[in-house]
Design an enzyme around this catalytic site. Structure first.
Site, PDB file in Angstrom:
ATOM      1  N   ASP A 120      -5.266  -9.913  -8.156  1.00  8.03           N
ATOM      2  CA  ASP A 120      -5.589  -9.022  -9.277  1.00  8.03           C
ATOM      3  C   ASP A 120      -4.391  -8.353  -9.950  1.00  8.03           C
ATOM      4  O   ASP A 120      -4.104  -8.554 -11.129  1.00  8.03           O
ATOM      5  CB  ASP A 120      -6.615  -7.961  -8.834  1.00  8.03           C
ATOM      6  CG  ASP A 120      -6.258  -7.265  -7.505  1.00  8.03           C
ATOM      7  OD1 ASP A 120      -5.212  -7.589  -6.911  1.00  8.03           O
ATOM      8  OD2 ASP A 120      -7.023  -6.389  -7.074  1.00  8.03           O
ATOM      9  N   ARG A 133       0.837   3.788  -3.254  1.00  5.86           N
ATOM     10  CA  ARG A 133       0.225   5.104  -3.007  1.00  5.86           C
ATOM     11  C   ARG A 133       1.284   6.183  -2.764  1.00  5.86           C
ATOM     12  O   ARG A 133       1.204   7.273  -3.343  1.00  5.86           O
ATOM     13  CB  ARG A 133      -0.719   5.034  -1.800  1.00  5.86           C
ATOM     14  CG  ARG A 133      -1.836   4.013  -2.001  1.00  5.86           C
ATOM     15  CD  ARG A 133      -2.851   4.043  -0.879  1.00  5.86           C
ATOM     16  NE  ARG A 133      -3.622   2.792  -0.854  1.00  5.86           N
ATOM     17  CZ  ARG A 133      -4.881   2.698  -0.486  1.00  5.86           C
ATOM     18  NH1 ARG A 133      -5.550   3.751  -0.097  1.00  5.86           N
ATOM     19  NH2 ARG A 133      -5.498   1.529  -0.481  1.00  5.86           N
ATOM     20  N   GLU A 151       0.829  -1.213   0.000  1.00  3.44           N
ATOM     21  CA  GLU A 151       0.000   0.000   0.000  1.00  3.44           C
ATOM     22  C   GLU A 151       0.860   1.258   0.000  1.00  3.44           C
ATOM     23  O   GLU A 151       0.540   2.240  -0.678  1.00  3.44           O
ATOM     24  CB  GLU A 151      -0.938   0.014   1.217  1.00  3.44           C
ATOM     25  CG  GLU A 151      -1.948  -1.132   1.259  1.00  3.44           C
ATOM     26  CD  GLU A 151      -3.021  -1.049   0.182  1.00  3.44           C
ATOM     27  OE1 GLU A 151      -3.037  -0.071  -0.587  1.00  3.44           O
ATOM     28  OE2 GLU A 151      -3.842  -1.985   0.117  1.00  3.44           O
ATOM     29  N   GLU A 156     -11.949   0.807 -10.247  1.00  5.75           N
ATOM     30  CA  GLU A 156     -11.603  -0.112 -11.343  1.00  5.75           C
ATOM     31  C   GLU A 156     -12.480   0.053 -12.588  1.00  5.75           C
ATOM     32  O   GLU A 156     -11.980  -0.011 -13.720  1.00  5.75           O
ATOM     33  CB  GLU A 156     -11.642  -1.571 -10.861  1.00  5.75           C
ATOM     34  CG  GLU A 156     -10.508  -1.941  -9.920  1.00  5.75           C
ATOM     35  CD  GLU A 156     -10.683  -1.407  -8.497  1.00  5.75           C
ATOM     36  OE1 GLU A 156     -11.821  -1.036  -8.135  1.00  5.75           O
ATOM     37  OE2 GLU A 156      -9.698  -1.346  -7.739  1.00  5.75           O
TER      38      GLU A 156
HETATM   39  C1  DMJ Z   1      -6.218   0.598  -4.910  1.00  2.00           C
HETATM   40  O1  DMJ Z   1      -5.437   0.780  -3.804  1.00  2.00           O
HETATM   41  C2  DMJ Z   1      -5.468  -0.064  -6.024  1.00  2.00           C
HETATM   42  O2  DMJ Z   1      -6.122   0.148  -7.222  1.00  2.00           O
HETATM   43  C3  DMJ Z   1      -5.279  -1.531  -5.803  1.00  2.00           C
HETATM   44  O3  DMJ Z   1      -4.669  -2.150  -6.890  1.00  2.00           O
HETATM   45  C4  DMJ Z   1      -6.603  -2.191  -5.556  1.00  2.00           C
HETATM   46  N1  DMJ Z   1      -7.316  -1.551  -4.500  1.00  2.00           N
HETATM   47  C5  DMJ Z   1      -7.465  -0.115  -4.515  1.00  2.00           C
HETATM   48  C6  DMJ Z   1      -8.634   0.406  -5.289  1.00  2.00           C
HETATM   49  O4  DMJ Z   1      -9.737  -0.347  -5.293  1.00  2.00           O
END
Ligand code: DMJ
Length: 677
Positions: free
Chosen positions: A441, A312, A308, A576
């Site tokens: 994912d 970010r 994270e 998404e």
């Molecule tokens: C974000 O932090 C990123 O896109 C991550 O890959 C998946 N989760 C969240 C958004 O849904």
């Protein structure tokens, strides 16, 4: 329709063959017959009682019911006894047909209740058989002949354009129009968009070409500008809440006008930096820059999640450096990047999930020595870029080692990976479960994007990506019933589950990006099909916002394609779907994708905007009157959702060109390396 015809035929038979005044207290068979709600009897509604020998079936509330129960019972019985055997048989047959006709609706209703619709307060009264907002007809995509065939064969579900008006019985779109009840909002093309979620096309019965013609005849520049302005307004509103109540903290809690901390690093502010730059919000950007320069310190005794904070914070700082050329952001990126490195000090070199950036120690979660596969394989774009910029290979080497090991591991299925990997022995754990949702994912996303970032030279990444997409097609792709929506389900020890996370909606965009960069054209076909599905996950909900997880119906005879479990009804303002809409629009220029994004933005505004500032995630996308706000604005709403919406509405392909940049999984654009790199 078959049932309706049968009933009509039966009526015709009855109306010629029988001469009986009959009173029955009968409440079945309306909904499936698509008759008017003001119902006086299945038969009389279809054939006015002009002939004396017509059977009149009346319902409760008619004058016949003025007398006492006893009298009524006797009277009915007497009349019944007066009938001939043939007449009684015909009536019984008729009632039996009505019973059959109502059966699917009743069972569907019961199935709906098992979806978890039983326990909420708002659902203590039985829901109508058909949801309040019904799906727009699924229109076959022009390029997809197979879908077209399917769609034609099955036809649109009966009643799918009907709307339910609270306490007022069902009201069709047409009836609404007649009553002048168009409570829609004006779309940016000037067409009416029904706030009850029918699309522009479905609502007005106009072809897409006609809408496009309207658009072109207006000032397209002005329309684009107003679209972009709408996103900026949303951003300003979100930012104002953050500024007023959460400045310098991780996340805004807009309802309690406070904040929550995750890492204590001003997460929302950093995630939003490049969005402000792209949206041209200079004043806001400058204020935020000052905070980063003067207040932000990573020399803190805090545990952060490696993934994270990489996507970010490191990603946000690197992209802002590239967009602005301001080396202050690069210095901050180097600082956090080097503080994250202890995570890789594990027996296997597969990183731990957590790092203390002040102490330089790292550890897995308390309950396991596993890391999540998506987490350890979705930090590569950022660390590789950090190495390129600093000319220090340690970052790239560390993340390349992870990719090398994962590439060789046993336990994959046709390129699909399990969700966990052990930091001691470097092996997959919890094997046999495959998903493109949570915990797996962005592994797939980063295979493709690393290949693009590196100038399309790293063949192994490409091979793994292409093989995985084949694995998806072979093992996880199915079609829903009744409308044949293509979806990506999950596999657990060989057992298919028609469950799809909203997170999977990154996939249409990634597939389209791959096709743009030369991968097979059928990736684009699949992208379009999945894009439609992801949009349906929004538009079929009563708020027009997607839940976190959906389940698709696959059995023949299903009434709706999508079910939502009680625990899955929340919406976290995730990006998404609008992310994928951005890619699809960029590559196809089909304005329907902008229309869809516009509808989604409007629904965010309608159901998640908090008047005192900010937006909130909600618990329940299925009840517009009881959305149950969660009191939290995730940083990715500013970092991703609003950025992708803005780029979706921009007709300038040079605004973050997809031939020059690749977005990390938190929507932070990083440069594609020049071929000499
Ligand atoms: C974000 O932090 C990123 O896109 C991550 O890959 C998946 N989760 C969240 C958004 O849904």
């Amino acid at each position: 329709m078959g049932i309706v015809h049968n009933i009509e035929n039966l009526t015709a038979v009855l109306s010629t063959a029988v001469t009986v005044p009959l009173v029955l207290d009968y409440t079945g068979c309306t909904s499936n017959l698509t008759l008017n709600a003001e119902y006086k009897g299945c038969v009389t509604d279809m054939h006015p009682p002009s002939r004396q020998d017509y059977i009149s079936i009346s319902l409760a509330g008619q004058g016949t019911y003025n007398n006492g129960k006893q009298w009524r019972r006797q009277s009915c019985w007497r009349k019944w006894k007066q009938l001939s055997r043939l007449q009684r048989s015909l009536i019984l047959l008729f009632l039996f047909m009505c019973g059959i006709a109502s059966y699917p609706a009743v069972t569907e209703h019961l199935r709906g209740l098992t979806d978890g619709e039983r326990s909420t307060e708002s659902n203590s009264v039985l829901r109508p058989i058909f949801p309040q907002v019904l799906p727009e007809p699924v229109k076959p995509l022009p390029e997809q002949s197979s879908q077209k065939e399917l769609s034609n064969k099955r036809g649109p579900p009966i009643l799918q354009n009907r709307l339910q008006k609270k306490g007022n019985g069902t009201v069709t779109v047409e009836e609404k129009k007649e009553k002048g009840e168009e409570e829609g909002v004006i779309s940016w093309r000037g067409a009416l968009v029904d706030t009850d979620k029918d699309t522009v096309e479905a609502k007005d019965g106009e072809s897409k070409d006609h809408l496009l013609a309207n658009h072109k005849s207006g000032s397209s520049n002005q329309s684009e500008a107003s679209l972009l302005e709408a996103v900026k307004d949303a951003f300003r509103h979100a930012w104002q809440g953050y500024k007023d109540f959460a400045w310098g903290h991780d996340e805004l809690r807009p309802l309690s006008k406070s904040y929550s901390e995750w890492f204590g690093l001003g997460l929302t502010l950093i995630d939003a930096l490049d969005t402000m730059w792209i949206l041209g919000l200079k004043e806001e950007f400058e204020e935020a820059r000052t905070w980063v320069a003067t207040e932000l310190t990573f020399n803190k005794n805090v545990d952060v999640n490696l993934f994270e904070s990489t996507i970010r914070i490191l990603g946000g700082l690197l992209s802002t450096y590239h967009l602005t050329g301001d080396t202050m952001f690069l210095d901050k990126a180097k600082d956090i990047g080097s503080r994250l490195m202890p995570a890789f000090n594990t027996p296997s070199k597969i990183p731990y999930s957590d790092v203390n950036i002040g102490k330089g120690t790292a550890h897995p979660p308390r309950w396991t020595s596993d890391s999540t596969v998506a987490e350890v394989t979705s930090i590569q774009l950022e660390f590789r870029e950090l190495s390129r910029l600093t000319q220090d290979p340690q970052y790239q080497d560390a993340v390349a080692e992870v990719m090398k090991q994962v590439h060789k591991l046993d336990g994959k299925l046709d390129g699909l990976v399990p969700m966990f990997i052990n930091t001691n022995n470097g092996q997959f754990t919890h094997q046999g479960i495959f998903t493109l949702g949570a915990r797996a994912d962005s592994y797939y996303e980063y295979l493709l994007k690393q290949w693009i970032q590196g100038g399309k030279k790293e063949d192994q990444l490409l091979e793994d990506y292409v093989q995985a997409i084949e694995g998806v097609k072979k093992n996880l792709l199915q079609k829903s019933s009744p409308n044949g929506l293509t979806f990506v389900g999950e596999l657990s020890h060989g057992q298919f589950s028609p469950k799809m996370d909203h997170l999977v909606c990154f996939l249409p965009g990634t597939l389209a990006l791959g096709a743009h960069h030369g991968l097979p054209a059928d990736h684009m076909d699949l992208a379009k099909q999945l894009m439609e599905t992801c949009y349906q996950m929004y538009i079929q909900m009563e708020t027009g916002l997607s839940p976190e997880i959906v389940h698709f119906n696959m059995h023949e005879g299903s009434i709706r394609d999508i079910d939502v479990k009680l625990a899955d009804r929340h919406n976290l303002l995730r990006p998404e779907t609008v992310e994928s809409l951005f890619y699809l629009y960029r590559f196809t220029k089909d304005h329907k994708y902008q229309d869809w994004g516009w509808n989604i933005l409007q629904n965010f505004n309608k159901y998640t905007k908090v008047s005192s500032g900010g937006y909130t995630s909600i618990n329940n996308v299925r009840d517009p009157d009881y959305t149950s706000p969660r009191d939290k604005m995730e940083s990715f709403f500013l970092g991703e959702t609003l950025k992708y919406l803005y780029l979706l509405f921009s007709d300038d392909p040079s605004s973050i060109s997809l031939d020059e940049y690749v977005f990390n999984t938190e929507a932070h654009p990083l440069p594609i390396w020049p071929s000499t790199a």
